[in-house]
Scaffold this active site. Structure first.
Site, short mmCIF file in Angstrom:
data_model
loop_
_atom_site.label_atom_id
_atom_site.label_comp_id
_atom_site.label_asym_id
_atom_site.label_seq_id
_atom_site.Cartn_x
_atom_site.Cartn_y
_atom_site.Cartn_z
N TRP A 27 -38.10 -16.02 10.21
CA TRP A 27 -37.57 -14.73 9.99
C TRP A 27 -38.90 -13.84 10.33
CZ3 TRP A 27 -33.86 -11.47 10.66
CH2 TRP A 27 -33.72 -10.26 10.01
N GLU A 83 -29.95 -10.88 12.71
CA GLU A 83 -29.79 -12.30 12.23
C GLU A 83 -29.65 -13.29 13.46
OE1 GLU A 83 -30.66 -13.58 9.28
OE2 GLU A 83 -30.76 -11.78 8.08
N TYR A 100 -40.49 -6.62 2.81
CA TYR A 100 -39.04 -6.99 2.96
C TYR A 100 -38.25 -7.66 1.64
CZ TYR A 100 -34.83 -8.98 5.29
OH TYR A 100 -33.33 -9.01 5.44
#
Length: 191
Positions: free
Chosen positions: A55, A47, A25
């Site tokens: 995350w 988000e 990522y």
């Protein structure tokens, strides 16, 4: 914490070294420009789902999110009703938080209701902070900024939910409106 060597010896932001998912990522997506309403809507939605979670949880569930939310096509998601919410609440592949699911549906509707000449891309662009010095350590990377506070307010004024200043700043970072790769990070120059 400053940039650290990755498995290939190249310096990277230290958070990227926690797992192969984070590394991919970091290297391939985070801080790179994202365009198009559906792609930006996906990032905003993810988000929002990340709020209060790590995350990595969202990254590992991202494909299931994409399937469950029909590729994050705003028109499709805006049409979700009680039956789709019930199905999403039973889907073990995503974060089953009713408030976040309903906020995502609401945000698709808010996105479609933006006045002519306005878009998510335009709103993000209006709240892009001016370029500043590259952060040297993770301590130099803020959780929110005056620009993200303003973006959060602008989104909420237009009916969006789960878009607080921290989420708004994470969105700016993730979509390339802010480059918070550390100064010594080998990826910084390509973002």
């Amino acid at each position: 914490m400053t940039a650290q060597p990755g498995p290939d010896g190249l310096l990277r932001c230290p958070w990227a070294l926690g797992s192969p998912d984070y590394l991919a990522y970091h290297d391939e997506e985070w801080g790179r420009p994202v365009t198009g309403e559906a792609a930006l809507f996906e990032r905003l939605s993810l988000e929002g789902f990340q709020s209060g979670l790590s995350w990595i949880t969202i990254l590992r569930k991202r494909e299931a999110f994409r399937e469950a939310f029909r590729g994050f096509d705003p028109e499709t998601v805006a049409g979700f009703g009680d039956a789709e919410v019930a199905d999403l609440m039973e889907n073990p592949g995503i974060v089953r938080n009713r408030a976040k699911i309903q906020a995502t549906i609401n945000n698709a509707r808010a996105l479609l209701a933006l006045p002519a000449g306005e878009s998510l891309e335009i709103l993000l662009g209006k709240h892009r902070p001016p370029p500043g010095p590259a952060p040297r350590s993770t301590a130099d990377v803020p959780a929110s900024t005056p620009d993200s506070v303003s973006l959060s307010r602008a989104l909420r004024d237009r009916g969006f939910r789960f878009v607080g200043p921290v989420t708004a700043y994470a969105m700016l970072q993730a979509t390339g409106y802010v480059n918070d790769h550390l100064a010594a990070c080998s990826i910084r120059g390509s973002c």
